[in-house]
Design a protein around this motif. Structure first.
Motif, short mmCIF file in Angstrom:
data_model
loop_
_atom_site.label_atom_id
_atom_site.label_comp_id
_atom_site.label_asym_id
_atom_site.label_seq_id
_atom_site.Cartn_x
_atom_site.Cartn_y
_atom_site.Cartn_z
N PHE A 1 0.83 -1.21 0.00
CA PHE A 1 0.00 0.00 0.00
C PHE A 1 0.86 1.26 0.00
O PHE A 1 0.64 2.19 -0.79
N VAL A 2 1.87 1.29 0.87
CA VAL A 2 2.75 2.46 0.96
C VAL A 2 3.56 2.63 -0.32
O VAL A 2 3.73 3.74 -0.82
N ASP A 3 4.07 1.53 -0.87
CA ASP A 3 4.86 1.62 -2.10
C ASP A 3 4.03 2.17 -3.26
O ASP A 3 4.52 2.97 -4.07
N VAL A 4 2.78 1.73 -3.36
CA VAL A 4 1.91 2.22 -4.44
C VAL A 4 1.60 3.70 -4.25
O VAL A 4 1.55 4.47 -5.22
N MET A 5 1.38 4.11 -3.01
CA MET A 5 1.11 5.53 -2.74
C MET A 5 2.27 6.41 -3.21
O MET A 5 2.06 7.53 -3.68
N LYS A 6 3.50 5.91 -3.12
CA LYS A 6 4.67 6.70 -3.48
C LYS A 6 5.04 6.60 -4.96
O LYS A 6 5.75 7.47 -5.47
N GLU A 7 4.61 5.55 -5.64
CA GLU A 7 5.04 5.29 -7.02
C GLU A 7 4.62 6.42 -7.95
O GLU A 7 3.46 6.81 -8.00
N LEU A 8 5.59 6.93 -8.72
CA LEU A 8 5.32 8.05 -9.63
C LEU A 8 5.51 7.71 -11.11
O LEU A 8 4.61 8.00 -11.90
N PRO A 9 6.65 7.11 -11.54
CA PRO A 9 6.87 6.93 -12.99
C PRO A 9 5.77 6.13 -13.68
O PRO A 9 5.25 6.56 -14.72
N ALA A 10 5.42 4.97 -13.14
CA ALA A 10 4.39 4.15 -13.77
C ALA A 10 3.05 4.87 -13.78
O ALA A 10 2.28 4.77 -14.74
N THR A 11 2.74 5.61 -12.72
CA THR A 11 1.48 6.33 -12.64
C THR A 11 1.41 7.42 -13.69
O THR A 11 0.37 7.61 -14.35
N LEU A 12 2.50 8.17 -13.87
CA LEU A 12 2.52 9.23 -14.87
C LEU A 12 2.32 8.69 -16.28
O LEU A 12 1.61 9.29 -17.10
N VAL A 13 2.94 7.55 -16.56
CA VAL A 13 2.88 7.00 -17.92
C VAL A 13 1.55 6.33 -18.20
O VAL A 13 0.98 6.46 -19.28
N MET A 14 0.97 5.63 -17.22
CA MET A 14 -0.16 4.74 -17.48
C MET A 14 -1.50 5.21 -16.94
O MET A 14 -2.51 4.55 -17.16
N ARG A 15 -1.55 6.31 -16.24
CA ARG A 15 -2.84 6.75 -15.68
C ARG A 15 -3.82 7.06 -16.79
O ARG A 15 -3.45 7.56 -17.85
N PRO A 16 -5.09 6.78 -16.57
CA PRO A 16 -6.12 7.14 -17.56
C PRO A 16 -6.21 8.66 -17.72
O PRO A 16 -5.73 9.43 -16.88
#
Length: 556
Positions: free
Chosen positions: A490-505
């Motif tokens: 949960f904590v790791d996902v809250m912090k994750e940025l690169p994958a979120t920036l590339v793949m977010r809808p």
């Protein structure tokens, strides 16, 4: 009598086969991004983008990556080992507090720390403003280091990531504290000689493992290096994909970044050589620390307080001050929506990671075969793959699958459904699983190994199958570990940025992307609210985990 036994045996074999098949499917899904990146690297194309990158920015990518690896590697070893040695072998005021508090910098993402120190140390920030007022200086009359450089990035990464080395080195020091050090003393070795000639060599595998984890996190980072304007492979991948629109160039850069990751892992293994580091004595109980007084105690407190202050207290305090004094002008409904998005993604990924980890770990337990164990090691490689590489490796095949599905549905129904997979959060959760499943898997494997196999035999004698044994015997015993595994993911996902920036809808933001976007626009005070929330969420699990470690290692 024979027929029921035969029926039970066949049922068990079918269950084991199903477990192995499910584990293989999970391993294949985890391996898809790497296979995709490797395959697309070999594709042809115009190559114009790649030639442009190779002739302009690729040398800077390589040079900055090497500088970061050397600087961060040396820094985390120095800070992590020194602090671990002090709190493990010595007793001084505040030792028990520092035992768990030194882990807190892991709750601060590197990009959040970069924002905090930029606001603190920039020309109009409080530090330089105080210096000008105190000494009557004006612009151009004094020199002040610029934090937004590759050197500043090294410092940020060192004080965020040193807890990896601290945790593993401290465990190694405590494990061999009593027996090994007493042997060293009997041979006439003083404290420093004991450290250099006994404790440090024996802890070398743990130190190398911690340093390799820190280096992989450094290679995977995008937010801090992008904000500091330091060109690295992660920023280059993002640029090639979004700015230049060339997936082949992005895949080629991803493959080069994977090469750096593989080199780090190889060097960590090579550093061990053929040496063995087994503990050959049974006297490995943690001993009472050597009591320090006077200036030695003050030096020990300073040595522990410095990394804690730089890595957690100062950035958290800066964010808190900005949030209370200015904060996010959009705080309210939009902030709650961002928090909801982050919590939904983190919660869904944590649940899926725990379920998958139980499946994989239990399959290896009940079969005892090499295949499930090998599958678990393959799954573990996902943590070594940067989020930007995973994003590129997932988007390429998933986009093709989306196009095929849309075409098939259109041919049958006459309507175009649009993007079904990449248009939602399913692909994003998949990327998180590839990246962080190993965190959950290692926790579950370690806890499942503590349950004796005789309990499985007892359940079998009562007529329980594998599924019923797992549900009625193992899961109740694993509740605490499953909760810990879920919290860590949960904590790791809250912090994750690169994958979120590339793949977010489209038009979908999280607290991490909000903080990055506002900070990139130099709206640091507004970014503080989202950044502080990410830090606060990460603190509680770290306190619980580190407190348990400290309690378990404390002499009784």
């Amino acid at each position: 009598m024979t027929i029921p036994w035969l029926h039970s045996t066949l049922r068990d074999r079918r269950g084991v086969t199903a477990l192995v098949a499910a584990a293989l499917v999970v391993a294949f899904l985890i391996a898809v991004p790497i296979l995709s990146v490797t395959g697309n690297m070999l594709l042809g194309g115009s190559g114009d983008t790649w030639r442009h990158l190779a002739s302009t920015v690729l040398p800077a990518y390589i040079a900055n990556t090497l500088i970061l690896c050397v600087g961060v590697g040396a820094g985390v070893v120095l800070v992590g080992v020194s602090s671990a040695w002090v709190v493990s072998i010595h007793d001084f005021p505040g030792r028990r507090l520092f035992e768990w508090a030194l882990v807190l910098p892991l709750a601060v993402p590197a990009y959040v720390m970069a924002y905090a120190y930029t606001d603190l140390l920039q020309f109009v920030g409080p530090v330089q403003s105080w210096l000008r007022e105190a000494f009557g200086w004006s612009a151009g009359q004094y020199w002040f280091p610029d934090v937004r450089t590759v050197g500043g990035a090294c410092v940020v990464f060192v004080f965020v990531l040193y807890p990896y080395v601290y945790l593993l080195a401290r465990a190694a020091f405590l494990e061999r504290a009593s027996g090994m050090l007493e042997v060293g003393r009997s041979l006439g070795l003083g404290p420093w000689q004991n450290f250099w000639r006994v404790s440090l060599p024996l802890a070398r595998p743990a130190i190398a493992a911690g340093a390799s984890l820190a280096l992989m996190e450094t290679l995977a980072d995008y937010g801090a290096v992008a904000y500091f304007g330091v060109p690295t492979f992660t920023s280059g991948i993002y640029r090639a994909w979004f700015s230049l629109g060339d997936r082949v160039a992005a895949a080629q850069l991803s493959a080069l970044l994977l090469g750096f990751v593989a080199l780090v892992l190889f060097l960590e293994r090579w550093s061990r050589g053929r040496a063995r580091f087994h503990n050959t004595t049974g006297r490995n109980r943690p001993m009472h620390g050597q009591l320090l007084r006077g200036w030695k105690a003050a030096a020990a407190v300073s040595l522990c307080l410095l990394p804690l202050a730089i890595g957690f207290l100062i950035p958290a305090g800066t964010l808190l001050h900005m949030a209370l004094s200015e904060g996010d002008a959009q705080f309210g409904e939009r902030f709650l929506r961002l928090a909801r998005n982050s919590f939904v993604l983190a919660g869904a990924t944590a649940f899926a990671a725990v379920v998958a980890a139980v499946l994989l770990a239990y399959a290896a337990r009940v079969t005892g075969h090499l295949i499930p164990k090998l599958v678990n090691r393959i799954v573990g490689l996902g943590y070594a793959v940067p989020g930007s590489v995973i994003a590129v490796g997932i988007l390429i095949p998933v986009t093709r699958l989306d196009i095929w599905l849309a075409g098939s549905i259109h041919s049958f129904t006459g309507t175009n459904p649009g993007l079904l997979l990449t248009g939602g959060i399913a692909a994003l959760v998949y990327a998180y699983l590839v990246r962080f499943l190993t965190v959950s898997l290692q926790t579950v494997e370690a806890s499942l190994a503590k349950i004796t196999l005789t309990m499985d035999d007892a359940a079998r004698s009562l007529g329980f199958g594998h599924a019923e044994t797992l549900w009625r015997i193992h899961l109740p015993l694993l509740r605490g570990s499953l909760l810990t595994a879920g919290l860590l993911v949960f904590v790791d996902v809250m912090k994750e940025l690169p994958a979120t920036l590339v793949m977010r809808p489209f038009n979908f933001d999280t607290l991490a992307t909000q903080a990055f976007t506002l900070a990139s626009d130099e709206r640091l005070a507004e970014a503080s609210t989202s950044a502080l929330t990410i830090v606060a969420v990460g603190v509680l699990p770290l306190i619980v985990v580190s407190w348990r470690i400290a309690r378990g290692a404390r002499p009784r």
